[in-house]
Design a protein around this motif. Structure first.
Motif, PDB file in Angstrom:
ATOM      1  N   UNK A 161      -3.621  -9.713  -3.634  1.00 33.28           N
ATOM      2  CA  UNK A 161      -4.064 -10.075  -2.286  1.00 33.28           C
ATOM      3  C   UNK A 161      -2.708 -10.643  -1.423  1.00 33.28           C
ATOM      4  N   UNK A 162      -1.883 -11.055  -2.254  1.00 31.94           N
ATOM      5  CA  UNK A 162      -0.680 -11.650  -1.537  1.00 31.94           C
ATOM      6  C   UNK A 162       0.338 -10.603  -1.045  1.00 31.94           C
ATOM      7  N   UNK A 163       0.199  -9.415  -1.720  1.00 26.41           N
ATOM      8  CA  UNK A 163       0.965  -8.196  -1.285  1.00 26.41           C
ATOM      9  C   UNK A 163       0.272  -7.767  -0.092  1.00 26.41           C
ATOM     10  N   UNK A 164      -1.072  -7.687  -0.218  1.00 25.74           N
ATOM     11  CA  UNK A 164      -1.756  -7.115   0.976  1.00 25.74           C
ATOM     12  C   UNK A 164      -1.454  -7.935   2.264  1.00 25.74           C
ATOM     13  N   UNK A 165      -1.668  -9.316   1.875  1.00 18.64           N
ATOM     14  CA  UNK A 165      -1.262 -10.146   3.100  1.00 18.64           C
ATOM     15  C   UNK A 165       0.194  -9.639   3.841  1.00 18.64           C
ATOM     16  N   UNK A 166       1.147  -9.701   3.106  1.00 18.91           N
ATOM     17  CA  UNK A 166       2.407  -9.655   3.534  1.00 18.91           C
ATOM     18  C   UNK A 166       2.615  -7.963   4.101  1.00 18.91           C
ATOM     19  N   UNK A 167       1.883  -7.068   3.457  1.00 17.47           N
ATOM     20  CA  UNK A 167       1.902  -5.866   4.005  1.00 17.47           C
ATOM     21  C   UNK A 167       1.214  -5.624   5.292  1.00 17.47           C
ATOM     22  N   UNK A 168       0.070  -6.425   5.464  1.00 14.22           N
ATOM     23  CA  UNK A 168      -0.489  -6.359   7.024  1.00 14.22           C
ATOM     24  C   UNK A 168       0.620  -6.780   8.174  1.00 14.22           C
ATOM     25  N   UNK A 169       1.402  -7.797   7.588  1.00 18.50           N
ATOM     26  CA  UNK A 169       2.228  -8.449   8.713  1.00 18.50           C
ATOM     27  C   UNK A 169       3.345  -7.372   8.798  1.00 18.50           C
ATOM     28  N   UNK A 170       3.692  -6.380   7.828  1.00 21.84           N
ATOM     29  CA  UNK A 170       4.596  -5.265   7.893  1.00 21.84           C
ATOM     30  C   UNK A 170       3.846  -4.425   9.133  1.00 21.84           C
ATOM     31  N   UNK A 171       2.552  -3.990   8.771  1.00 21.69           N
ATOM     32  CA  UNK A 171       1.881  -3.361   9.711  1.00 21.69           C
ATOM     33  C   UNK A 171       1.810  -3.529  11.126  1.00 21.69           C
ATOM     34  N   UNK A 172       1.811  -4.949  11.196  1.00 23.09           N
ATOM     35  CA  UNK A 172       1.953  -5.736  12.625  1.00 23.09           C
ATOM     36  C   UNK A 172       3.099  -5.172  13.143  1.00 23.09           C
ATOM     37  N   UNK A 173       4.228  -5.272  12.597  1.00 20.32           N
ATOM     38  CA  UNK A 173       5.660  -4.792  13.038  1.00 20.32           C
ATOM     39  C   UNK A 173       5.586  -3.375  13.406  1.00 20.32           C
ATOM     40  N   UNK A 174       4.986  -2.664  12.861  1.00 22.25           N
ATOM     41  CA  UNK A 174       4.829  -1.181  13.102  1.00 22.25           C
ATOM     42  C   UNK A 174       4.185  -0.850  14.153  1.00 22.25           C
ATOM     43  N   UNK A 175       2.988  -1.756  14.437  1.00 25.59           N
ATOM     44  CA  UNK A 175       2.074  -1.482  15.457  1.00 25.59           C
ATOM     45  C   UNK A 175       3.100  -1.876  16.815  1.00 25.59           C
ATOM     46  N   UNK A 176       3.802  -3.308  16.755  1.00 25.67           N
ATOM     47  CA  UNK A 176       4.472  -3.511  17.802  1.00 25.67           C
ATOM     48  C   UNK A 176       5.690  -2.598  18.233  1.00 25.67           C
ATOM     49  N   UNK A 177       6.490  -2.126  17.254  1.00 26.30           N
ATOM     50  CA  UNK A 177       7.483  -0.945  17.550  1.00 26.30           C
ATOM     51  C   UNK A 177       6.925   0.342  18.197  1.00 26.30           C
ATOM     52  N   UNK A 178       5.724   0.496  17.579  1.00 22.47           N
ATOM     53  CA  UNK A 178       5.071   1.792  18.070  1.00 22.47           C
ATOM     54  C   UNK A 178       4.785   1.508  19.579  1.00 22.47           C
ATOM     55  N   UNK A 179       4.341   0.573  20.036  1.00 26.99           N
ATOM     56  CA  UNK A 179       3.855   0.034  21.496  1.00 26.99           C
ATOM     57  C   UNK A 179       5.235   0.050  22.107  1.00 26.99           C
ATOM     58  N   UNK A 180       6.234  -0.298  21.733  1.00 26.48           N
ATOM     59  CA  UNK A 180       7.540  -0.270  22.478  1.00 26.48           C
ATOM     60  C   UNK A 180       7.969   1.150  22.484  1.00 26.48           C
ATOM     61  N   UNK A 181       8.086   1.867  21.758  1.00 31.09           N
ATOM     62  CA  UNK A 181       8.207   3.155  21.676  1.00 31.09           C
ATOM     63  C   UNK A 181       7.449   3.977  22.864  1.00 31.09           C
TER      64      UNK A 181
END
Length: 409
Positions: free
Chosen positions: A36-56
């Motif tokens: 669950x800990x890894x999943x939580x911090x992986x979701x934070x990573x996914x959030x960064x992926x989304x933000x970068x994709x939006x900026x692209x």
């Protein structure tokens, strides 16, 4: 302990992300399982992926400025660098690097486009300045004035250049407009002065005509009215608001006199009827001069007709407006043709063209004599060289002669 390729959770619940530089602690987890800990911090990573994709997408599909895009990339880069997330952070850094290159490329494209637009604007403004400077010498007052106003509107629609270039071009443009305005003002001031002199002269003629209107000294008074008419024509036109009134008073005074004379010499009605026929014939002869084909011939013919017209004498009063109106219509048409011919020709330019033609003719004749002398002396090389020079001068002479013909002779 739990782990995946990009991170792990140790026995104490501390979460690490794996990077090229080694592991980095990103947080701790005490509320659940390591997965669950890894999943939580992986979701934070996914959030960064989304933000970068939006900026692209914003960079590629909108008009986001390079400045704003660079600031947004810097903000996201800081988030990735200090990210409390588990994932391929290096891949995100690489995407941000690529985005920086894209933004810089677009910045250069915009700079190039801006430079291109500036060059095009400079060329356009230089063309406007050249045209304005040409119009500054024009005497087509209405057309040139309207065109200059249109050029100002066009200028306002063009982007500004660098301050120095824009100011220099505007100074030339403004100077040309001012020069035209001064010339036009001077022209119409002179015209107004001439018309004012004409008004004063015609007022004097009207005063004398009105003073003679009750005269019974028929012969001398009629002769004086003819002289007054000659002086009237020579005086030129007064201002429009005065011309018709003065003419009506002038003609009215004559009408009073000639009406009185007509009543006294009623027996002359038959003679006036014959005069009308003659004048109608002269009018028909004059009307055949229109439309004007050869102005010089038409002027000469009209002078002859007008001399005969003046010699005919008076016609019946009720017929006079119509027959005189027809004659005046022909006269106005000739005057309009003369004005048109004057506008078309330029005496100074014609004189310059004639002078140039004379110079070229002298040069051609001189070269021909030099060639003959060289041939006679057996110096063919010099003769050939002079012949080439003669060919060039002859071509210039042909052009000059053609230009002179366009001035009418």
């Amino acid at each position: 302990m739990s782990s995946d390729p990009w991170g792990r959770v140790d026995e104490t619940g501390t979460v690490y992300v794996r990077t090229a530089e080694g592991e980095r602690e990103v947080g701790s987890w005490q509320a659940g399982s390591p997965d669950e800990a890894l999943a939580y911090f992986q979701r934070k990573y996914d959030g960064l992926v989304v933000e970068i994709g939006l900026l692209e997408r914003r960079v590629k599909t909108t008009d986001l400025s390079a400045k704003d895009a660079t600031a947004a990339i810097g903000h996201l880069r800081a988030q990735v660098t200090e990210a409390h997330a588990v994932g391929d952070l290096a891949a995100l850094e690489k995407r941000l690097d690529t985005l920086v290159e894209t933004v810089e490329s677009r910045r250069e494209e915009r700079r190039a486009e801006k430079a291109k637009q500036a060059d095009e604007a400079k060329v356009a403004k230089e063309a406007l300045v050249v045209e304005a400077e040409e119009l500054a010498a024009s005497e087509q007052w209405r057309a040139a004035g309207e065109r200059l106003r249109a050029l100002v509107d066009t200028w306002k629609g063009l982007p500004r250049l660098d301050r120095k270039s824009d100011d220099e071009l505007w100074h030339r443009f403004s100077h040309a407009r001012s020069a035209f305005s001064k010339r036009r003002k001077a022209h119409f001031a002179s015209l107004d002065a001439q018309r004012e002199e004409a008004r004063k002269a015609k007022e004097r003629l009207v005063a004398e005509a009105e003073g003679l209107s009750r005269s019974t000294d028929w012969g001398p008074t009629a002769a004086r009215y003819r002289d007054l008419m000659t002086e009237w024509k020579a005086a030129g036109r007064a201002q429009r608001e005065h011309e018709d009134d003065l003419w009506n008073r002038f003609r009215g005074a004559q009408d009073v006199f000639f009406a009185a004379r007509g009543e006294v010499f009623a027996e002359r009605d038959a003679e006036q009827g014959e005069n009308l026929k003659v004048k109608e014939g002269l009018v028909e002869e004059a009307e055949k001069l229109l439309p004007v084909k050869d102005l010089k011939v038409a002027r000469a013919a009209f002078r002859s007709i007008n001399e005969r017209w003046e010699a005919v004498g008076h016609v019946p009063r009720d017929a006079r407006p119509k027959v005189e109106g027809r004659m005046h219509a022909v006269e106005r048409a000739l005057q309009e043709s003369e004005e048109s011919e004057w506008r078309r020709t330029n005496p100074e330019a014609r004189a310059r063209a004639a002078g140039l033609t004379g110079q070229l003719q002298d040069a051609v004749e001189k070269l021909r004599g030099q060639i003959e002398t060289a041939r006679a002396a057996g110096n063919n090389a010099k003769a050939d060289k002079l012949q080439r020079e003669l060919d060039g001068r002859q071509a210039l002479l042909d052009q000059a002669l053609k230009g002179l013909e366009e001035f009418g002779g």
